[in-house]
Design a protein around this motif. Sequence first.
Motif, mmCIF file in Angstrom:
data_model
loop_
_atom_site.group_PDB
_atom_site.id
_atom_site.type_symbol
_atom_site.label_atom_id
_atom_site.label_comp_id
_atom_site.label_asym_id
_atom_site.label_seq_id
_atom_site.Cartn_x
_atom_site.Cartn_y
_atom_site.Cartn_z
ATOM 1 N N PHE A 49 -0.523 10.978 -10.118
ATOM 2 C CA PHE A 49 -0.096 10.441 -9.196
ATOM 3 C C PHE A 49 1.448 10.572 -9.399
ATOM 4 C CE2 PHE A 49 -3.213 6.955 -8.754
ATOM 5 C CZ PHE A 49 -3.127 7.006 -7.532
ATOM 6 N N TYR A 50 1.723 12.111 -8.058
ATOM 7 C CA TYR A 50 3.522 12.580 -8.146
ATOM 8 C C TYR A 50 3.546 12.110 -7.007
ATOM 9 C CZ TYR A 50 1.039 15.465 -11.651
ATOM 10 O OH TYR A 50 -0.047 15.164 -12.412
ATOM 11 N N ILE A 51 4.951 11.835 -7.119
ATOM 12 C CA ILE A 51 6.137 11.640 -5.474
ATOM 13 C C ILE A 51 6.490 12.880 -5.260
ATOM 14 C CG2 ILE A 51 8.774 10.985 -5.350
ATOM 15 C CD1 ILE A 51 8.807 9.548 -8.119
ATOM 16 N N ASP A 52 6.030 12.780 -3.700
ATOM 17 C CA ASP A 52 5.740 14.400 -2.714
ATOM 18 C C ASP A 52 7.259 13.838 -2.284
ATOM 19 O OD1 ASP A 52 5.465 15.683 -0.910
ATOM 20 O OD2 ASP A 52 3.581 15.086 -1.038
ATOM 21 N N VAL A 103 1.006 -1.418 -0.004
ATOM 22 C CA VAL A 103 -0.040 -0.133 0.239
ATOM 23 C C VAL A 103 0.838 1.189 -0.117
ATOM 24 C CG1 VAL A 103 -2.039 1.127 1.399
ATOM 25 C CG2 VAL A 103 -1.854 -1.342 1.538
ATOM 26 N N ILE A 104 0.622 2.079 -1.455
ATOM 27 C CA ILE A 104 1.776 3.240 -1.229
ATOM 28 C C ILE A 104 1.210 4.624 -0.790
ATOM 29 C CG2 ILE A 104 2.546 4.695 -3.065
ATOM 30 C CD1 ILE A 104 2.936 1.911 -5.449
ATOM 31 N N SER A 105 2.028 4.916 0.492
ATOM 32 C CA SER A 105 1.586 5.800 0.969
ATOM 33 C C SER A 105 2.042 7.424 0.843
ATOM 34 C CB SER A 105 1.306 5.208 2.397
ATOM 35 O OG SER A 105 2.020 5.292 2.552
ATOM 36 N N HIS A 106 3.168 7.779 0.305
ATOM 37 C CA HIS A 106 3.749 8.889 0.129
ATOM 38 C C HIS A 106 3.761 9.522 -0.910
ATOM 39 C CE1 HIS A 106 6.104 6.882 -1.987
ATOM 40 N NE2 HIS A 106 7.580 7.246 -2.466
ATOM 41 N N MET A 107 2.976 9.249 -1.776
ATOM 42 C CA MET A 107 2.551 9.636 -3.318
ATOM 43 C C MET A 107 1.333 11.063 -2.440
ATOM 44 S SD MET A 107 3.507 7.068 -5.753
ATOM 45 C CE MET A 107 4.107 8.685 -7.255
ATOM 46 N N ARG A 108 1.047 12.106 -4.037
ATOM 47 C CA ARG A 108 0.163 12.860 -3.752
ATOM 48 C C ARG A 108 -0.714 12.592 -5.234
ATOM 49 N NH1 ARG A 108 -0.188 18.628 -2.414
ATOM 50 N NH2 ARG A 108 1.722 18.040 -1.180
ATOM 51 N N LEU A 109 -1.896 12.243 -4.712
ATOM 52 C CA LEU A 109 -2.865 12.206 -6.133
ATOM 53 C C LEU A 109 -3.130 13.454 -6.395
ATOM 54 C CD1 LEU A 109 -5.331 10.412 -7.857
ATOM 55 C CD2 LEU A 109 -6.480 10.846 -5.857
ATOM 56 N N ASN A 110 -3.652 13.653 -7.268
ATOM 57 C CA ASN A 110 -4.078 14.896 -8.218
ATOM 58 C C ASN A 110 -4.706 15.246 -8.657
ATOM 59 O OD1 ASN A 110 -4.075 17.979 -9.880
ATOM 60 N ND2 ASN A 110 -2.442 18.528 -8.181
ATOM 61 N N GLY A 132 -8.171 17.268 -11.745
ATOM 62 C CA GLY A 132 -8.029 18.301 -12.307
ATOM 63 C C GLY A 132 -7.735 19.410 -11.018
ATOM 64 N N GLY A 133 -6.337 19.513 -10.650
ATOM 65 C CA GLY A 133 -5.908 20.248 -10.196
ATOM 66 C C GLY A 133 -6.142 20.504 -8.338
ATOM 67 N N VAL A 134 -6.740 19.768 -7.876
ATOM 68 C CA VAL A 134 -6.864 19.445 -6.450
ATOM 69 C C VAL A 134 -6.479 18.192 -5.742
ATOM 70 C CG1 VAL A 134 -8.675 18.371 -4.724
ATOM 71 C CG2 VAL A 134 -9.181 20.305 -6.408
ATOM 72 N N PRO A 135 -5.185 19.103 -4.906
ATOM 73 C CA PRO A 135 -4.080 17.624 -4.668
ATOM 74 C C PRO A 135 -4.389 17.011 -3.137
ATOM 75 C CG PRO A 135 -3.725 19.988 -3.751
ATOM 76 C CD PRO A 135 -4.323 20.284 -4.850
ATOM 77 N N TYR A 136 -4.241 16.009 -3.085
ATOM 78 C CA TYR A 136 -5.001 15.038 -2.411
ATOM 79 C C TYR A 136 -3.257 14.396 -1.567
ATOM 80 C CZ TYR A 136 -9.114 15.181 -3.541
ATOM 81 O OH TYR A 136 -10.674 15.850 -4.817
#
Length: 410
Positions: A391-394, A253-260, A262-266
């Motif tokens: 998904f983006y590496i944070d 379970v990957i937990s350190h990535m940022r889901l984006n 439509g411009g809204v970051p999670y």
Amino acid sequence: MFRVSGDAPDSVFSGNASASQPTRRLRVVRPSSARSAPPVDMAEAEEFLRLFHAENRESGSLQQRLDRMRYEVDTIGTYRHSQQELTFGAQVAWRNSARCIGRLYWRSLKVRDLRDVHTASGVAAHCVQHLRMATNNGKIRPVISVFPPETPQRPAPRIWNEQLVRYAGYQRPDGTVLGDPRYVRFTEAVLSFGWQPPLRRTAFDALPLVVETVDEGPHMFALPPEVIEEVPVTHPELPWFAELGLRWHAVPVISHMRLNIGGVPYPAAPFNGWYMGTEIGARNFGDSDRYNLVPLVAERLGLDTSREDTLWRDRALVELNRAVLHSYQQAGVTITDHHTESKRFLTHLAKEEAAGRKCPVDWSWIVPPMSGSQTPVFHRYYDEDHQRPNFYIDEDATHRALNGGPPRFA
């Protein structure tokens, strides 16, 4: 198999812990370092909403949705996705993940809408529920748990760990490491924060979760042992393999990535697929800066390690990977091999092309870390254009995960 993280290129429970009380809070570890988000890029929001309506014809008036989004962004700097938009956005983020070989299954991703969970204990509780749901008695299900987004008004919850389940690395006085060398500094940090490892330390002690919120700062939570399904590693033909005492957890379970979307970051959106065998056997177990088991296996096999041209590394690596696949299959836990998954990826590629969509691919991640030229994904070129959502590496989360300290912007 769900390979998009900065981790080693890779991604049945018992007990009755409830969603509200799954963990034991250990202590606050330091003041919060959370930050707010800048206003949403309206062009990116419009791009996503047009994509959503193009692929979901029954979703109503696009113009009305765009007007509502623009009003919200003009008023508060962000906008709220509908449940359907969130689900679609998370699934398409997987579809667009250039580093993931398992995208054939993108439509099967179960999306948990947890945007109203703002406390550290609530996030930790739902991470435990995520593990239960994803493990599914060994029949692993792709799941993503989406916590509140970052907004101009309020920083979002953040998870420090790279994956929900990772193993501690204990530095010995002689410089060697018991456990996973990748997490030595994180282990030292949580020990200094008050984490108490088992009295008898092993190479596979699960680290605590560290969850940070703007109101509470970072807190540690011990994962209940019953939700960490592990597979003991044996070999189909070599009885001595069991003597090595190896094991690995069932669900990445990957937990350190940022889901984006439509411009809204999670920033807190842990997600999983299931393992491809080489992620464990070739990387987690095989890499020289991880468990580095290839020399040990070669020694037990009686191979000549005095010269590289005996290919002792290759022979040992194959047996290590055979052991991983055999063990998961014997335990009834979903896993796939790199040859099968490579063929399935080309099926996914063909489906995307038939749908008129580009399929971005990072060749260096899609080609397996062993026997690459023996897989069909090796022998072709790919589209490298970036697609959104994604998904983006944070980098800040990665820094915390590997160093156990505050993010670099603090």
